[in-house]
Scaffold this motif. Structure first.
Motif, PDB file in Angstrom:
ATOM      1  N   LEU A 161       0.840  -1.204   0.000  1.00 48.41           N
ATOM      2  CA  LEU A 161       0.000   0.000   0.000  1.00 48.41           C
ATOM      3  C   LEU A 161       0.873   1.251   0.000  1.00 48.41           C
ATOM      4  O   LEU A 161       0.593   2.218  -0.725  1.00 48.41           O
ATOM      5  N   ALA A 162       1.939   1.224   0.810  1.00 45.70           N
ATOM      6  CA  ALA A 162       2.869   2.367   0.826  1.00 45.70           C
ATOM      7  C   ALA A 162       3.597   2.492  -0.506  1.00 45.70           C
ATOM      8  O   ALA A 162       3.794   3.606  -1.017  1.00 45.70           O
ATOM      9  N   ALA A 208       5.814   1.666  17.479  1.00 39.39           N
ATOM     10  CA  ALA A 208       5.429   3.070  17.287  1.00 39.39           C
ATOM     11  C   ALA A 208       4.043   3.164  16.662  1.00 39.39           C
ATOM     12  O   ALA A 208       3.227   4.009  17.052  1.00 39.39           O
ATOM     13  N   PHE A 209       3.751   2.295  15.696  1.00 41.42           N
ATOM     14  CA  PHE A 209       2.418   2.288  15.085  1.00 41.42           C
ATOM     15  C   PHE A 209       1.338   2.052  16.143  1.00 41.42           C
ATOM     16  O   PHE A 209       0.303   2.743  16.168  1.00 41.42           O
ATOM     17  N   ILE A 210       1.579   1.082  17.010  1.00 36.55           N
ATOM     18  CA  ILE A 210       0.577   0.710  18.011  1.00 36.55           C
ATOM     19  C   ILE A 210       0.434   1.805  19.064  1.00 36.55           C
ATOM     20  O   ILE A 210      -0.677   2.148  19.481  1.00 36.55           O
ATOM     21  N   ARG A 211       1.560   2.353  19.490  1.00 38.54           N
ATOM     22  CA  ARG A 211       1.535   3.406  20.512  1.00 38.54           C
ATOM     23  C   ARG A 211       0.774   4.634  20.022  1.00 38.54           C
ATOM     24  O   ARG A 211       0.032   5.264  20.777  1.00 38.54           O
ATOM     25  N   SER A 255      -0.572   4.826  14.284  1.00 37.51           N
ATOM     26  CA  SER A 255      -0.051   5.502  13.096  1.00 37.51           C
ATOM     27  C   SER A 255       0.458   4.462  12.114  1.00 37.51           C
ATOM     28  O   SER A 255       0.552   3.274  12.420  1.00 37.51           O
ATOM     29  N   PHE A 256       0.797   4.921  10.927  1.00 42.70           N
ATOM     30  CA  PHE A 256       1.451   4.110   9.896  1.00 42.70           C
ATOM     31  C   PHE A 256       2.354   5.068   9.143  1.00 42.70           C
ATOM     32  O   PHE A 256       1.919   5.733   8.213  1.00 42.70           O
ATOM     33  N   ALA A 315      -1.643   8.461   5.364  1.00 41.97           N
ATOM     34  CA  ALA A 315      -2.232   9.600   4.660  1.00 41.97           C
ATOM     35  C   ALA A 315      -2.063   9.467   3.154  1.00 41.97           C
ATOM     36  O   ALA A 315      -2.905   9.942   2.384  1.00 41.97           O
ATOM     37  N   SER A 316      -0.974   8.799   2.736  1.00 37.46           N
ATOM     38  CA  SER A 316      -0.713   8.674   1.296  1.00 37.46           C
ATOM     39  C   SER A 316      -1.701   7.739   0.605  1.00 37.46           C
ATOM     40  O   SER A 316      -1.817   7.773  -0.630  1.00 37.46           O
TER      41      SER A 316
END
Length: 361
Positions: free
Chosen positions: A158-159, A255-258, A261-262, A273-274
């Motif tokens: 996806l990225a 970091a994603f879980i905290r 985010s992605f 967001a992309s």
């Protein structure tokens, strides 16, 4: 002195037995991937990645297919040693030229002189995927691919659709979690980056493989529904398809879980967001009992996607890894992926179906 010698002898005997156990069951459960050859893909930072190629068995279609595995796995999740559960083989029979990627540190990929031993998800999407795309172009002449990614491989795809829009024609994301607001149990997985356990995942999996399938620990439900996977398939997965958990990858997932985010590890690029800027056709596939990418999480990414899109949920007790290796995955999941890829491909003009090869059962 005598008790010390006895204890030392006992330790040596146990180590010998453990080594024999590991060697025997690694050999006994070995399931070589079903493929026609290996394509090597050098990265800019010194790794040499491996792509298992499965040439088309039906009337050839274009573009070729790139298949990318999930966390702590390798290309054998697509090129399984039992032909019934080899998605790459299934797609090859539909006419696709399939390339299954081993990320750095996985499967047959190898570290070159001076290449770093540490990496994270950003290295996969910035180095490994472009290297794979270049290797496929070198082998086939195709500028674009159809991308199939499972779990981590799905979110990396996806990225990549945003970063390399001219290189990916369409994407099928299977159990791909781009949101992390409901998976509390994932915190236990990423906590392994602080322990030695993650570095010995492959060893532990091979040691336990011969005993697998005889019990059903609830903790496994996070990643696989064992009642939905044949014991022989699960044992071979443990012996062939699992890899060590990488600290840098786990730190990024932490970091994603905290943050729910992605994003890139440095925070400069918001992958989530992309998704809204992407225009490729996309299939988002969820499993009813997936603990890593629950249907609500997959559907949230589906809603963000900016291009033509489809969403499907597989019931019948399917979990995360059994999207690929479940008892009825060849009849339930594989046709969904095949139908999507066929809709975004074309027959190669003037080409005829190659003679079928003899495949292992």
């Amino acid at each position: 002195m005598q008790p010390l010698l006895a204890a030392l002898a006992a330790v040596l005997v146990l180590a010998l037995l453990a080594g024999l156990h590991y060697a025997f069951w690694t050999w006994r459960l070995r399931a070589p991937p079903i493929e026609d050859g290996i394509v090597h893909a050098p990265t800019r930072d010194g790794w040499v990645l491996a792509l298992g190629r499965r040439r088309p068995r039906g009337v050839p279609r274009a573009p070729p297919v790139l298949l990318v595995h999930g966390i702590a796995m390798n290309r054998q999740t697509f090129e399984f040693g039992l032909v019934r559960w080899a998605l790459a083989d299934h797609l090859a029979r539909a006419g696709f030229d399939c390339f299954s990627l081993d990320h750095r540190g996985h499967g047959a990929s190898r570290r070159g002189p001076g290449a770093s031993r540490r990496w994270n998800l950003d290295d996969y999407v910035r180095e490994d995927i472009p290297a794979a795309l270049d290797a496929i172009r070198r082998e086939t002449g195709a500028e674009r691919v159809l991308y199939v990614g499972h779990s981590q491989g799905g979110i990396m795809g996806l990225a990549a659709c945003a970063l390399y829009p001219d290189r990916i024609a369409a994407i099928a994301a299977l159990g791909a979690p781009a949101h992390y607001d409901v998976q509390d149990r994932l915190k236990k997985l990423v906590a392994l980056r602080f322990t030695w356990v993650g570095r010995f995942t492959r060893l532990a999996a091979r040691m336990l493989a011969p005993f697998a399938g005889y019990w059903h620990p609830a903790v496994f439900d996070l990643a696989i529904q064992l009642r939905n996977v044949e014991p022989r398939v699960f044992r071979r997965l443990l012996a062939n398809g699992l890899e060590n958990l990488q600290p840098g990858v786990l730190s990024q997932f932490a970091a994603f879980i905290r943050e729910d985010s992605f994003r890139s590890m440095d925070g400069k690029l918001d992958y989530r967001a992309s998704l809204e800027r992407c225009r490729q056709p996309a299939l988002f596939l969820a499993a009813e009992k997936d603990g890593l990418a629950p249907p609500s999480v997959v559907q949230a990414a589906f809603r963000r996607w900016g291009g033509p899109k489809e969403y499907a949920i597989v019931g019948q007790g399917f979990g995360h890894a059994d999207l690929l290796l479940g008892r009825s995955a060849p009849e339930t999941v594989y046709p969904l992926v095949e139908r999507f890829l066929l809709a975004h491909s074309r027959e190669v003009a003037g080409a005829s179906a190659p003679r079928a090869a003899t495949d292992p059962k």
